[in-house]
Design a protein around this motif. Sequence first.
Motif, PDB file in Angstrom:
ATOM      1  N   LEU A 126       0.827  -1.197   0.000  1.00  0.00           N
ATOM      2  CA  LEU A 126       0.000   0.000   0.000  1.00  0.00           C
ATOM      3  C   LEU A 126       0.866   1.253   0.000  1.00  0.00           C
ATOM      4  CD1 LEU A 126      -2.798   1.266   0.121  1.00  0.00           C
ATOM      5  CD2 LEU A 126      -2.710   1.048   2.599  1.00  0.00           C
ATOM      6  N   SER A 127       1.919   1.229   0.760  1.00  0.00           N
ATOM      7  CA  SER A 127       2.849   2.359   0.805  1.00  0.00           C
ATOM      8  C   SER A 127       3.467   2.592  -0.577  1.00  0.00           C
ATOM      9  CB  SER A 127       3.945   2.109   1.830  1.00  0.00           C
ATOM     10  OG  SER A 127       4.875   3.142   1.827  1.00  0.00           O
ATOM     11  N   ILE A 152       0.825   4.180  -2.868  1.00  0.00           N
ATOM     12  CA  ILE A 152       0.612   5.599  -2.528  1.00  0.00           C
ATOM     13  C   ILE A 152       1.777   6.439  -3.032  1.00  0.00           C
ATOM     14  CG2 ILE A 152       0.484   7.220  -0.595  1.00  0.00           C
ATOM     15  CD1 ILE A 152      -1.143   5.081   0.900  1.00  0.00           C
ATOM     16  N   ASN A 153       2.998   5.929  -2.883  1.00  0.00           N
ATOM     17  CA  ASN A 153       4.159   6.683  -3.381  1.00  0.00           C
ATOM     18  C   ASN A 153       4.133   6.830  -4.888  1.00  0.00           C
ATOM     19  OD1 ASN A 153       5.343   7.213  -0.910  1.00  0.00           O
ATOM     20  ND2 ASN A 153       6.526   5.320  -0.911  1.00  0.00           N
ATOM     21  N   MET A 167       1.475   6.896  -6.770  1.00  0.00           N
ATOM     22  CA  MET A 167       0.394   7.811  -7.134  1.00  0.00           C
ATOM     23  C   MET A 167       0.838   9.264  -6.930  1.00  0.00           C
ATOM     24  SD  MET A 167      -2.937   5.859  -5.585  1.00  0.00           S
ATOM     25  CE  MET A 167      -4.005   7.251  -5.868  1.00  0.00           C
ATOM     26  N   GLY A 168       1.650   9.497  -5.930  1.00  0.00           N
ATOM     27  CA  GLY A 168       2.123  10.852  -5.645  1.00  0.00           C
ATOM     28  C   GLY A 168       3.125  11.345  -6.675  1.00  0.00           C
TER      29      GLY A 168
END
Length: 49
Positions: free
Chosen positions: A39-40, A43-44, A46-47
Motif C-alpha cells: 500500500l505504501s 501511494i508513493n 500515485m504521488g
Amino acid sequence: MDSLVGLIGNVGFPIAVSIYLLVRIEGKLESLTNSINNLSGVINSMGKK
C-alpha cells in the motif's frame, strides 16, 4: 516434589497457550506487514504522477 509439579501445572499451561497464539499470529502479522508495504508503494507511485 508436589509443589514443583503444581508449579509446572500452573505455569506450563499459560506458557503453552502463549506460544501457540504467538505462532498462529506470526503469519497474520507477516501478511499484514506485506500489505502495508504494498500500500505504501502504491501511494508513493500515485504521488509521483
